[in-house]
Design an enzyme around this catalytic site. Structure first.
Site, PDB file in Angstrom:
ATOM      1  N   LYS A 148     137.391  78.373  64.076  1.00 45.53           N
ATOM      2  CA  LYS A 148     136.230  78.783  64.853  1.00 45.53           C
ATOM      3  C   LYS A 148     135.214  77.647  64.775  1.00 45.53           C
ATOM      4  CE  LYS A 148     132.514  80.433  65.011  1.00 45.53           C
ATOM      5  NZ  LYS A 148     131.273  79.864  65.654  1.00 45.53           N
ATOM      6  N   GLU A 154     115.956  73.051  52.140  1.00 45.64           N
ATOM      7  CA  GLU A 154     116.759  72.121  52.947  1.00 45.64           C
ATOM      8  C   GLU A 154     116.210  72.058  54.371  1.00 45.64           C
ATOM      9  OE1 GLU A 154     121.436  71.120  53.650  1.00 45.64           O
ATOM     10  OE2 GLU A 154     120.850  73.225  53.752  1.00 45.64           O
ATOM     11  N   CYS A 202     124.974  67.123  54.898  1.00 50.46           N
ATOM     12  CA  CYS A 202     124.710  67.942  53.709  1.00 50.46           C
ATOM     13  C   CYS A 202     124.495  67.093  52.465  1.00 50.46           C
ATOM     14  CB  CYS A 202     125.863  68.912  53.483  1.00 50.46           C
ATOM     15  SG  CYS A 202     127.472  68.091  53.298  1.00 50.46           S
ATOM     16  N   GLU A 250     131.526  75.012  51.237  1.00 47.55           N
ATOM     17  CA  GLU A 250     130.665  73.844  51.015  1.00 47.55           C
ATOM     18  C   GLU A 250     129.385  74.158  51.766  1.00 47.55           C
ATOM     19  OE1 GLU A 250     128.392  71.003  51.701  1.00 47.55           O
ATOM     20  OE2 GLU A 250     129.971  70.166  52.975  1.00 47.55           O
TER      21      GLU A 250
END
Length: 487
Positions: free
Chosen positions: A182, A391, A292, A258
């Site tokens: 997906k 973040e 990331c 992750e």
């Protein structure tokens, strides 16, 4: 069946059981270029029905030719996928930059070559693996065999679409599994082409499936909740990971995550400042800061702080924000308006929190369309400011001075995240000492983003569950069975 790439992009259909198909209800959504806000094409919007079809095909393929294919032949198939990716590198790089807004040089030199290498690496690695065997005195021999975990759902992010999708798909296939992918709804194009490449390389029908769509109440939710999906691997936001965990709980699926990161970049005064600056520009702003692993929390030992900030600001001002396909562009566009507004909101918040914008801080001049943000450096924020702790995932970094080693370790560890960290020092003992104390899954000393695919990759705390890379990938994508033979 072959996808046709035009100057603007491609229409993206599902790929199920070896064939492209529209959604059962013919529902679609529009894919937009973030660099100019123009339409790239339409995307089939899948949901529960399409996921059911894909999972059924994947389950059937588990017991077909893929199951009996010799290891060496499966390795050749993976290598062929990597070869075909390189053959279509220019096409794939163009699609990746159209979808993401990243500079074409980045797609061409990092994203697509690394996607090919993911398959080449695991094609080799899978042929070298062994398992455990134990002799129990003269009573018995125990040995272990690896079996595929089954049907795996791969949910992919939008920042490095091809690189991260292949990082999951390659070991998934190497271990003998089947996959339902997906892709992120913002970046569907290279995944669509990858499915075609897999078939051309010799992957049997049903082994690799792609269903486009959204997350909640859509294809993503249907995939994570499906009782015939044995495992889910996901890269993305921590909050989405929490939702997936809840959805997967009823069927006790294996999970590999992750997730987010707020990664520290720790710079001691004894380090080579020129070397630090060259790498820190990359670790701060490459891919528009939408990585990331970017080091968005920069801590500088006070004797080097003023010099570092002055030179860092000067180098950052040299970066060119612009058209991803224009030569000389360093920084492209943000992925979309929602994320663009979110990042600008954090810059406004930094001002409210008392921060000083040393450079950047807004939209560059000369762009009527597209989601562009200047690379931004913020100083004078408290260690507990939201812009330091949360973040942002954009071209925004904070710089904070420190005095003592114990002080900076305490500050960097005071976080819900623990993905990666960089440490800059020429003191070998300090390097080992600090690396041991920093709470992160990946530590780089005097470097950043230097990867050996055999090593464990993953985060601590809310930055992930499990590890990827080499044997660690196979531990997720396979199940160990122990066989005991009485002598």
């Amino acid at each position: 069946m072959k996808t046709i790439t035009t100057a603007t992009g491609i229409d993206c259909r599902h790929f199920i059981n070896g064939q492209y198909m529209d959604s059962i209800n013919n529902k679609t959504f529009v894919n937009t270029n973030p660099a100019n806000e123009e339409v790239l094409g339409t995307v089939a919007e899948g949901g529960e029905e399409e996921i059911n079809l894909a999972v059924t095909a994947a389950r059937r393929a588990l017991n077909g030719r893929w199951k009996t294919m010799p290891l060496t032949e499966r390795s050749k198939v993976l290598r062929k996928i990597g070869d075909l990716i390189l053959e279509r590198k220019d096409e794939l790089a163009r699609l990746e930059s159209l979808d993401t807004g990243k500079p074409i040089w980045l797609s061409s030199t990092i994203d697509i070559p690394r996607a090919a290498y993911n398959f080449h690496f695991f094609a080799d690695y899978m042929t070298t693996m062994g398992t455990e065997a134990y002799q129990h005195d003269d009573v018995a021999i125990n040995y272990a065999v690896r079996k595929p975990v089954g049907v795996v759902g791969l949910i992919n992010p939008w920042n490095l679409p091809m690189l991260l999708l292949t990082w999951k798909l390659a070991p998934c296939l190497a271990a003998g599994n089947t996959a339902v992918m997906k892709p992120a709804e913002w970046t569907p194009m290279t995944a669509t082409v990858l499915a075609e490449i897999c078939k051309e390389a010799g992957v049997p029908d049903g082994v690799v499936n792609v269903v486009h769509g959204f997350g909640p109440n859509s294809a993503g939710a249907a995939l994570t909740e499906h009782p015939d999906v044995d495992a889910i691997t996901f890269t993305g936001e921590t909050s989405t990971g929490t939702a997936i965990m809840k959805a997967a709980a009823n069927s006790l699926k294996k999970l590999s995550y992750e997730l987010g990161g707020k990664n520290p970049n720790i710079i001691f005064a004894d380090s080579d400042l020129d070397e630090v600056l060259e790498t820190t520009i990359k670790s701060s702003f490459i891919n528009q800061g939408e990585v990331c692993l970017c080091g968005s929390r920069i801590y500088v030992e006070r004797p080097a702080y003023d010099e570092f900030v002055e030179k860092f600001v000067a180098k950052t001002k040299e970066l060119v924000v612009g058209d991803p396909f224009k030569e000389g562009t360093n920084i492209g566009a943000m992925i979309g308006k929602e994320h663009y507004d979110r990042v600008l909101g954090y810059i406004d918040l930094a001002r409210e929190e008392g921060g000083t914008i040393r450079t950047g801080g807004g939209r560059p001049e000369g762009f009527e369309k597209g989601y562009y943000i200047e690379p931004t450096i913020i100083t004078d924020l408290d260690r507990n400011a939201r812009c330091v702790r949360e973040e942002i995932f954009g071209p925004v970094v904070t710089v904070i001075p420190f005095d003592l080693e114990d002080e900076v370790i305490a500050q960097v560890n005071d976080s819900h995240y623990g993905l990666s960290a960089s440490i800059w020092t020429n003191d070998l003992r300090r390097a080992h000492r600090v690396a041991n104390e920093v709470e992160a899954g990946i530590i780089w000393v005097n470097t950043w983003f230097l990867r050996d695919l055999r090593t464990p990759f993953g985060g601590l705390k809310q930055s992930g569950i499990g590890r990827e890379g080499g044997m660690h990938s196979f531990e997720f994508y396979s199940e160990l069975k122990n066989i005991c033979i009485k002598l």
